[in-house]
Each structure stands twice: as structure tokens, then as C-alpha cells.
Design a protein around this motif. Structure first.
Motif, PDB file in Angstrom:
ATOM      1  N   MET A  80       0.818  -1.217   0.000  1.00  0.00           N
ATOM      2  CA  MET A  80       0.000   0.000   0.000  1.00  0.00           C
ATOM      3  C   MET A  80       0.850   1.264   0.000  1.00  0.00           C
ATOM      4  O   MET A  80       0.448   2.300  -0.514  1.00  0.00           O
ATOM      5  CB  MET A  80      -0.930  -0.003   1.217  1.00  0.00           C
ATOM      6  CG  MET A  80      -1.931  -1.146   1.177  1.00  0.00           C
ATOM      7  SD  MET A  80      -3.013  -1.169   2.606  1.00  0.00           S
ATOM      8  CE  MET A  80      -4.061   0.218   2.227  1.00  0.00           C
ATOM      9  N   HIS A  81       2.060   1.199   0.596  1.00  0.00           N
ATOM     10  CA  HIS A  81       2.954   2.367   0.673  1.00  0.00           C
ATOM     11  C   HIS A  81       3.449   2.803  -0.708  1.00  0.00           C
ATOM     12  O   HIS A  81       3.811   3.962  -0.895  1.00  0.00           O
ATOM     13  CB  HIS A  81       4.139   2.024   1.577  1.00  0.00           C
ATOM     14  CG  HIS A  81       5.156   3.131   1.709  1.00  0.00           C
ATOM     15  ND1 HIS A  81       4.887   4.313   2.363  1.00  0.00           N
ATOM     16  CD2 HIS A  81       6.432   3.235   1.258  1.00  0.00           C
ATOM     17  CE1 HIS A  81       5.958   5.089   2.319  1.00  0.00           C
ATOM     18  NE2 HIS A  81       6.911   4.467   1.653  1.00  0.00           N
ATOM     19  N   ASN A  82       3.472   1.854  -1.659  1.00  0.00           N
ATOM     20  CA  ASN A  82       4.085   2.141  -2.959  1.00  0.00           C
ATOM     21  C   ASN A  82       3.142   2.860  -3.924  1.00  0.00           C
ATOM     22  O   ASN A  82       2.977   2.458  -5.068  1.00  0.00           O
ATOM     23  CB  ASN A  82       4.606   0.844  -3.588  1.00  0.00           C
ATOM     24  CG  ASN A  82       5.873   0.357  -2.901  1.00  0.00           C
ATOM     25  OD1 ASN A  82       6.494   1.088  -2.133  1.00  0.00           O
ATOM     26  ND2 ASN A  82       6.252  -0.876  -3.171  1.00  0.00           N
ATOM     27  N   TYR A  84       3.460   6.500  -4.378  1.00  0.00           N
ATOM     28  CA  TYR A  84       4.369   7.483  -4.983  1.00  0.00           C
ATOM     29  C   TYR A  84       5.809   6.989  -4.944  1.00  0.00           C
ATOM     30  O   TYR A  84       6.674   7.553  -5.592  1.00  0.00           O
ATOM     31  CB  TYR A  84       4.262   8.815  -4.236  1.00  0.00           C
ATOM     32  CG  TYR A  84       2.875   9.401  -4.287  1.00  0.00           C
ATOM     33  CD1 TYR A  84       2.443  10.110  -5.420  1.00  0.00           C
ATOM     34  CD2 TYR A  84       1.990   9.231  -3.234  1.00  0.00           C
ATOM     35  CE1 TYR A  84       1.165  10.625  -5.482  1.00  0.00           C
ATOM     36  CE2 TYR A  84       0.705   9.750  -3.288  1.00  0.00           C
ATOM     37  CZ  TYR A  84       0.296  10.449  -4.407  1.00  0.00           C
ATOM     38  OH  TYR A  84      -0.967  10.952  -4.477  1.00  0.00           O
ATOM     39  N   GLU A  85       6.078   5.939  -4.127  1.00  0.00           N
ATOM     40  CA  GLU A  85       7.429   5.429  -3.948  1.00  0.00           C
ATOM     41  C   GLU A  85       7.430   3.936  -4.288  1.00  0.00           C
ATOM     42  O   GLU A  85       6.374   3.330  -4.468  1.00  0.00           O
ATOM     43  CB  GLU A  85       7.876   5.598  -2.494  1.00  0.00           C
ATOM     44  CG  GLU A  85       8.047   7.027  -2.059  1.00  0.00           C
ATOM     45  CD  GLU A  85       8.647   7.087  -0.660  1.00  0.00           C
ATOM     46  OE1 GLU A  85       9.825   7.453  -0.556  1.00  0.00           O
ATOM     47  OE2 GLU A  85       7.951   6.765   0.304  1.00  0.00           O
ATOM     48  N   ASP A  86       8.632   3.349  -4.318  1.00  0.00           N
ATOM     49  CA  ASP A  86       8.734   1.899  -4.521  1.00  0.00           C
ATOM     50  C   ASP A  86       9.523   1.254  -3.385  1.00  0.00           C
ATOM     51  O   ASP A  86      10.110   0.192  -3.570  1.00  0.00           O
ATOM     52  CB  ASP A  86       9.383   1.599  -5.876  1.00  0.00           C
ATOM     53  CG  ASP A  86      10.845   2.030  -5.937  1.00  0.00           C
ATOM     54  OD1 ASP A  86      11.358   2.582  -4.930  1.00  0.00           O
ATOM     55  OD2 ASP A  86      11.476   1.813  -6.977  1.00  0.00           O
ATOM     56  N   ASN A  87       9.521   1.895  -2.202  1.00  0.00           N
ATOM     57  CA  ASN A  87      10.452   1.431  -1.168  1.00  0.00           C
ATOM     58  C   ASN A  87       9.784   0.862   0.077  1.00  0.00           C
ATOM     59  O   ASN A  87      10.397   0.823   1.141  1.00  0.00           O
ATOM     60  CB  ASN A  87      11.414   2.565  -0.789  1.00  0.00           C
ATOM     61  CG  ASN A  87      10.713   3.727  -0.103  1.00  0.00           C
ATOM     62  OD1 ASN A  87       9.495   3.711   0.093  1.00  0.00           O
ATOM     63  ND2 ASN A  87      11.481   4.733   0.256  1.00  0.00           N
ATOM     64  N   ALA A  88       8.552   0.392  -0.044  1.00  0.00           N
ATOM     65  CA  ALA A  88       7.887  -0.209   1.127  1.00  0.00           C
ATOM     66  C   ALA A  88       8.726  -1.339   1.714  1.00  0.00           C
ATOM     67  O   ALA A  88       8.849  -1.456   2.937  1.00  0.00           O
ATOM     68  CB  ALA A  88       6.504  -0.714   0.737  1.00  0.00           C
ATOM     69  N   ALA A  90      11.865  -1.644   1.780  1.00  0.00           N
ATOM     70  CA  ALA A  90      13.014  -1.081   2.502  1.00  0.00           C
ATOM     71  C   ALA A  90      12.612  -0.624   3.912  1.00  0.00           C
ATOM     72  O   ALA A  90      13.359  -0.815   4.872  1.00  0.00           O
ATOM     73  CB  ALA A  90      13.611   0.085   1.717  1.00  0.00           C
ATOM     74  N   HIS A  91      11.411  -0.033   4.048  1.00  0.00           N
ATOM     75  CA  HIS A  91      10.918   0.354   5.378  1.00  0.00           C
ATOM     76  C   HIS A  91      10.769  -0.888   6.262  1.00  0.00           C
ATOM     77  O   HIS A  91      11.130  -0.874   7.445  1.00  0.00           O
ATOM     78  CB  HIS A  91       9.548   1.029   5.270  1.00  0.00           C
ATOM     79  CG  HIS A  91       9.564   2.391   4.663  1.00  0.00           C
ATOM     80  ND1 HIS A  91       9.885   3.527   5.375  1.00  0.00           N
ATOM     81  CD2 HIS A  91       9.271   2.805   3.412  1.00  0.00           C
ATOM     82  CE1 HIS A  91       9.775   4.582   4.578  1.00  0.00           C
ATOM     83  NE2 HIS A  91       9.410   4.177   3.374  1.00  0.00           N
ATOM     84  N   LEU A  92      10.219  -1.963   5.676  1.00  0.00           N
ATOM     85  CA  LEU A  92       9.985  -3.183   6.460  1.00  0.00           C
ATOM     86  C   LEU A  92      11.318  -3.844   6.841  1.00  0.00           C
ATOM     87  O   LEU A  92      11.503  -4.278   7.981  1.00  0.00           O
ATOM     88  CB  LEU A  92       9.109  -4.150   5.661  1.00  0.00           C
ATOM     89  CG  LEU A  92       7.707  -3.608   5.341  1.00  0.00           C
ATOM     90  CD1 LEU A  92       6.973  -4.544   4.383  1.00  0.00           C
ATOM     91  CD2 LEU A  92       6.889  -3.400   6.604  1.00  0.00           C
TER      92      LEU A  92
HETATM   93 ZN    ZN Z   1       8.818   5.208   1.617  1.00  0.00          ZN
END
Ligand code: ZN
Length: 138
Positions: A80-82, A84-88, A90-92
Motif C-alpha cells: 500500500m505504501h508504494n 508514490y514510492e517503490d520502497n515499502a 526497505a521500510h519493512l
Molecule cells: Zn517510503
């Protein structure tokens, strides 16, 4: 009580990287002149980690496989985070590997166990990222 602060910067060529930053941390400790106290080292970004483990290449590959099982980078649209970004992922991955380490300073040295080394874990690289080193003591 003395206090010392330093920022380290990293700009990895790949999206993910594990870097042994123990030499830079030891340099910061020397610069601080602190002999007894505590050292905090933390990633200043929510897609990178600082953690302590073994400097062994097989284990580093194991971390990559383990993290990709838990939070695979692709497909990007699974998160769901992706929007505007593609880095969900990376957060996890950062949350799994941790934000910071605290190391005791004894007689001017990092008071480590035998195999302990400090690593910067990059999970969304190819851009400038910062790591904070804070040392307090005397
Ligand atoms: Zn992000």
C-alpha cells in the motif's frame, strides 16, 4: 561529562548493501577522546539500519535471502505504501534489522564480544544517507 557527535554519510551504488562501519566508529571514538562511556550509532533514515553481527559473507547472503522472504522488493504493487514510492520493502527490512546500536566504551575501546562488528544496512540506496554517532562519557 564529555559529549561528541559525528555524522557519517553513505551513497551506495546498489539498492541494498551491508557495510562494516566498525573502522569509522573506532575513528570517531578516537576523535572523541572518551575512555569510559556509551556510544550510540543510528541510521538517520527510515529505510536503513545499523546493527551488530558477524562480518562473514555467507551470513550476509543469508540476511539478503531472509529479508527478501519476509519483505520481497517486488512486485512493487503488493504494498500500500508504494503509491508514490517503490520502497515499502526497505521500510519493512529496516524495521526488522533495527534502527540503532549502543556499545559500551571501556578503556577507550568498543567493548565488544569476540565476533561483534557494526554494520550499516542499506535497503533503498543510490542516494546520500546519513548515520549519527553520539558518544557520552569521560
Ligand atoms: Zn517510503
Amino acid at each position: 561529562m564529555k559529549s561528541y557527535r559525528k555524522e557519517l554519510t553513505f551513497n551506495t551504488k546498489s539498492r541494498r548493501a551491508l557495510i562494516n562501519i566498525t573502522p569509522q566508529i573506532e575513528e570517531a571514538l578516537r576523535e572523541s577522546g572518551i575512555k569510559e562511556g556509551l556510544l550510540l550509532c543510528n541510521a538517520m533514515h527510515i529505510t536503513a539500519s545499523v546493527f551488530i553481527n558477524d562480518d562473514e559473507s555467507g551470513l550476509h547472503r543469508d540476511f539478503e535471502v531472509f529479508l527478501e522472504k519476509l519483505a520481497p522488493e517486488k512486485p512493487y504493487e503488493q504494498y500500500m505504501h508504494n503509491g508514490y514510492e517503490d520502497n515499502a520493502d526497505a521500510h519493512l527490512k529496516r524495521t526488522i534489522m533495527g534502527r540503532e546500536v549502543v556499545v559500551a566504551i571501556t578503556e577507550g575501546k568498543l567493548d565488544f564480544g569476540t565476533w561483534e562488528q557494526i554494520f550499516y544496512g542499506e535497503f533503498d540506496g543510490k542516494r546520500l544517507k546519513r548515520v549519527l554517532v553520539k558518544i557520552i562519557g569521560e
